[in-house]
Design a protein around this motif. Structure first.
Motif, PDB file in Angstrom:
ATOM      1  N   GLU A   1       0.830  -1.204   0.000  1.00 36.76           N
ATOM      2  CA  GLU A   1       0.000   0.000   0.000  1.00 36.76           C
ATOM      3  C   GLU A   1       0.867   1.256   0.000  1.00 36.76           C
ATOM      4  OE1 GLU A   1      -2.500  -0.359   3.388  1.00 36.76           O
ATOM      5  OE2 GLU A   1      -3.839  -1.863   2.474  1.00 36.76           O
TER       6      GLU A   1
ATOM      7  N   ASP B   1       1.083   4.127  -3.007  1.00 39.62           N
ATOM      8  CA  ASP B   1       0.900   5.560  -2.771  1.00 39.62           C
ATOM      9  C   ASP B   1       2.101   6.348  -3.298  1.00 39.62           C
ATOM     10  OD1 ASP B   1      -1.525   5.077  -1.569  1.00 39.62           O
ATOM     11  OD2 ASP B   1      -0.732   5.154   0.491  1.00 39.62           O
TER      12      ASP B   1
ATOM     13  N   VAL C   1     -15.580  -0.720  -6.615  1.00 40.88           N
ATOM     14  CA  VAL C   1     -14.863  -0.099  -5.490  1.00 40.88           C
ATOM     15  C   VAL C   1     -15.469   1.239  -5.094  1.00 40.88           C
ATOM     16  CG1 VAL C   1     -12.624   0.790  -4.752  1.00 40.88           C
ATOM     17  CG2 VAL C   1     -12.740  -1.261  -6.165  1.00 40.88           C
TER      18      VAL C   1
ATOM     19  N   ASP D   1     -15.509   5.317  -4.916  1.00 40.20           N
ATOM     20  CA  ASP D   1     -14.532   6.397  -4.877  1.00 40.20           C
ATOM     21  C   ASP D   1     -13.358   6.130  -3.928  1.00 40.20           C
ATOM     22  OD1 ASP D   1     -15.924   7.905  -6.707  1.00 40.20           O
ATOM     23  OD2 ASP D   1     -17.147   8.903  -5.167  1.00 40.20           O
ATOM     24  N   ARG D   2     -13.440   5.089  -3.134  1.00 37.29           N
ATOM     25  CA  ARG D   2     -12.306   4.801  -2.255  1.00 37.29           C
ATOM     26  C   ARG D   2     -11.168   4.179  -3.074  1.00 37.29           C
ATOM     27  NH1 ARG D   2     -11.881  -0.597  -1.487  1.00 37.29           N
ATOM     28  NH2 ARG D   2     -13.778  -1.873  -1.678  1.00 37.29           N
ATOM     29  N   LYS D   3      -9.988   4.123  -2.468  1.00 38.92           N
ATOM     30  CA  LYS D   3      -8.839   3.538  -3.149  1.00 38.92           C
ATOM     31  C   LYS D   3      -9.021   2.028  -3.305  1.00 38.92           C
ATOM     32  CE  LYS D   3      -5.346   6.861  -1.572  1.00 38.92           C
ATOM     33  NZ  LYS D   3      -4.058   7.025  -0.832  1.00 38.92           N
TER      34      LYS D   3
ATOM     35  N   GLU E   1      -8.188  -1.747  -3.227  1.00 42.34           N
ATOM     36  CA  GLU E   1      -7.377  -2.519  -2.297  1.00 42.34           C
ATOM     37  C   GLU E   1      -7.158  -3.932  -2.828  1.00 42.34           C
ATOM     38  OE1 GLU E   1      -9.595  -2.378   1.303  1.00 42.34           O
ATOM     39  OE2 GLU E   1      -9.251  -0.231   1.644  1.00 42.34           O
TER      40      GLU E   1
ATOM     41  N   ASP F   1     -10.033  -6.292  -3.232  1.00 46.92           N
ATOM     42  CA  ASP F   1     -10.970  -6.046  -4.322  1.00 46.92           C
ATOM     43  C   ASP F   1     -10.633  -6.855  -5.574  1.00 46.92           C
ATOM     44  OD1 ASP F   1     -12.384  -4.030  -2.856  1.00 46.92           O
ATOM     45  OD2 ASP F   1     -10.772  -2.619  -3.339  1.00 46.92           O
TER      46      ASP F   1
ATOM     47  N   GLN G   1      -7.187   3.467 -11.975  1.00 49.47           N
ATOM     48  CA  GLN G   1      -8.128   4.185 -11.123  1.00 49.47           C
ATOM     49  C   GLN G   1      -7.740   5.652 -10.969  1.00 49.47           C
ATOM     50  OE1 GLN G   1      -8.109   3.428  -6.826  1.00 49.47           O
ATOM     51  NE2 GLN G   1     -10.347   3.417  -6.816  1.00 49.47           N
TER      52      GLN G   1
ATOM     53  N   SER H   1     -12.778  12.554  -9.315  1.00 50.45           N
ATOM     54  CA  SER H   1     -13.479  11.734  -8.327  1.00 50.45           C
ATOM     55  C   SER H   1     -14.920  12.194  -8.181  1.00 50.45           C
ATOM     56  CB  SER H   1     -12.775  11.816  -6.964  1.00 50.45           C
ATOM     57  OG  SER H   1     -12.760  13.151  -6.500  1.00 50.45           O
TER      58      SER H   1
END
Length: 533
Positions: free
Chosen positions: A181, A185, A367, A369-371, A373, A376, A494, A532
């Protein structure tokens, strides 16, 4: 992506033959070199005559006629093509199994799914070893003390068991979710910064490579490293790969005295590699003794499994130099293979914007609007189809790791396979086979997404594609590789809309062989952040 842990230690030396056999600085010396070579012909002929009666008894696969002593060595180099293209031409002429004589080495090349199934599934123990190498070229592998280079036997079993059970099992991989993660980022931040500084234009391979290298460093050493240290470690790893590129004495060992300078340089690079990496080994040892006192230290790493590793047939654990070798295998194997896959994958999404839109829509609907993962990924079925088609169409290496027979009387496809032969697998011959695939030249994720075609990449249910190899020597990093590729592709799509650079330009899908098969012109792309909400 076979093997993900180079997982090659390093890539087979012959795969870049025509690119590396005669470097520019070497061409000017070729005339004098050939005279020196001729001086050895008489002594070599003695060896040939002594082996002639044995060769007559062997029923080897067909192949192009060669010259005395050198075989097909110079024919391959003078073809003017990369070695994988030369092999592709030969398989069309001689069939799915053929022989190349490269100096003292005999290469038997497979490019057929049924033959691979026979060799690596039906007769997996018979063809599970690795060929012998020029002893002077084993400097960086500690005489084959690596998972992928080790001959079939107790050392290989010990090293592989340790890597699979103690590092690459699904439960162990989950322990590094936070590392992944953090690296994702960092990847997105680097892409945004580069785009801001270059009118939206970014380099795909460079950024993907940095991200996956950071992941592997953390997994390997269990210590957070700043960007400067990461770049220095990368320089050390690249120096090793450059040093082990092909030389003519790999094929004609009798010429080794002419390459004493190269051997001296290899020893120097090896010393630098050991000196640099041992300091991180010692830092990890200290961290384990003082656990809990340093927040930059993770609770587990691959290095931890090596300190007291019990190897069958040995009384002592691996030495520091052997640990360096195993860590280097882990890092070099997983970095370029994954980054190369990402470069080809983004290139295909740029060339096929409808596929990119379809993938983005699936991410949005699944998913929101969240990141995205890791959890998923199993629900992103179109993403899985895209990655599977990517591995079929663009395997990061065109040759699987070299195999060798363990018994003198091995047979394959009705032919004899001597124990001193290199058994090579030409992957595009399988994944582009029109008798097995509909429109194999077309990049079409729907073949998997809509269930029109299927393939088990492990080979258990049959061989149709084998980017990780199959059988007993299947890549131990398969699970980790697929996690990284799926996650990086999902994150990059994304966050950004990807388009060609220059605008309205066409992507050049021709490839070249470096450590993996990369795009001939490194992919630059224009990115635009997604809106977004």
């Amino acid at each position: 992506m076979e093997p993900y842990l180079q997982f090659h230690a390093p890539l087979p030396f012959y795969t870049n033959l025509s690119a590396n056999l005669y470097p520019c600085s070497f061409i000017s010396k070729m005339t004098a070199f050939m005279y020196n070579l001729f001086a050895f012909v008489i002594s070599c002929l003695i060896l040939i005559l002594s082996c002639k009666s044995r060769a007559k008894r062997l029923n080897l696969p067909p192949g192009p006629p060669g010259l005395p002593v050198v075989g097909n060595l110079f024919q391959a180099s003078r073809s003017g093509k990369p070695f994988f293209e030369y092999v592709d031409d030969l398989r069309r002429r001689y069939g799915p199994i053929f022989t190349l004589r490269m100096g003292t080495r005999t290469l038997i090349v497979l490019s057929d799914a049924k033959l691979c199934h026979e060799a690596f599934i039906e007769k997996s123990a018979l063809f599970a070893s690795r060929p012998r190498e020029n002893p002077t070229r084993n400097i960086f592998s500690c005489n084959k003390f690596t998972v992928n280079a080790a001959v079939y036997g107790p050392v290989w079993r010990s090293l592989r068991r340790n890597m699979v059970q103690n590092m690459l099992s699904s439960s162990k991989l989950k322990e590094f979710r936070t590392v992944r993660e953090h690296a994702m980022d960092k990847l997105i931040d680097r892409l945004k910064a580069e785009a801001d500084a270059n009118d939206g234009v970014v380099s795909v391979l460079k950024n993907a490579r940095f991200a996956v290298f950071c992941i592997l460093l953390a997994m390997c050493f269990g210590i957070e490293m700043d960007e400067e240290t990461v770049e220095k470690m990368d320089e050390v790893m690249k120096a090793v790969l450059i040093t082990v590129t092909p030389r003519i004495d790999d094929y004609l060992p009798i010429l080794s005295p002419f390459f004493y300078k190269q051997r001296k340089r290899a020893l120097r690079v090896r010393k630098e590699q050991i000196d640099y990496i041992v300091q991180f080994i010692e830092k990890r040892r200290e961290a384990l003794l003082n656990s809990g006192s340093d927040r930059s230290v993770m609770s587990f790493s691959y290095l931890d499994t090596l300190f007291d590793l019990k190897v069958e047939g040995r009384k002592s654990p691996p030495s520091d130099s052997e640990i360096v070798t195993l860590c280097s295998e882990f890092l070099n194997g997983g970095t370029d293979t994954t980054a190369t896959a990402i470069e080809w994958g983004i290139a295909q999404l740029i060339e096929n914007p409808d596929m990119q839109s379809k993938l983005f829509d699936e991410i949005q609907s699944t998913v929101g609007d969240r990141k995205v993962e890791e959890a998923d990924i199993e629900r992103l079925t179109y993403l899985q189809a895209v990655v599977k088609e990517l591995l079929r169409k663009h395997p990061p290496t065109y040759f699987s790791l070299t195999h060798a027979a363990v018994e003198e009387e091995a047979k394959l496809g009705g032919y004899d396979i001597p124990t001193d032969a290199n058994l090579e697998i030409f992957l595009p011959g399988i994944s582009d086979d029109p008798t097995m695939w509909t429109d194999p030249e077309k990049f079409d994720p729907d073949r998997f997404y809509l269930g029109k075609e299927e393939a088990d990449i492990t080979g258990v249910r049959g061989v149709k594609m084998m980017p990780f190899g199959v059988g007993r020597r299947i890549c131990p990093g398969l699970g980790m590789a697929t996690v990284h590729v799926h996650l990086m592709m999902a994150k990059m799509v994304q966050e950004f809309e990807w388009s060609a650079y220059p605008v309205n330009g066409k992507v050049d899908f021709s490839g070249k062989l470096e450590f993996t098969v990369v795009m001939k012109n490194a992919l630059k792309a224009t990115i635009k952040p997604r809106v977004s909400g």
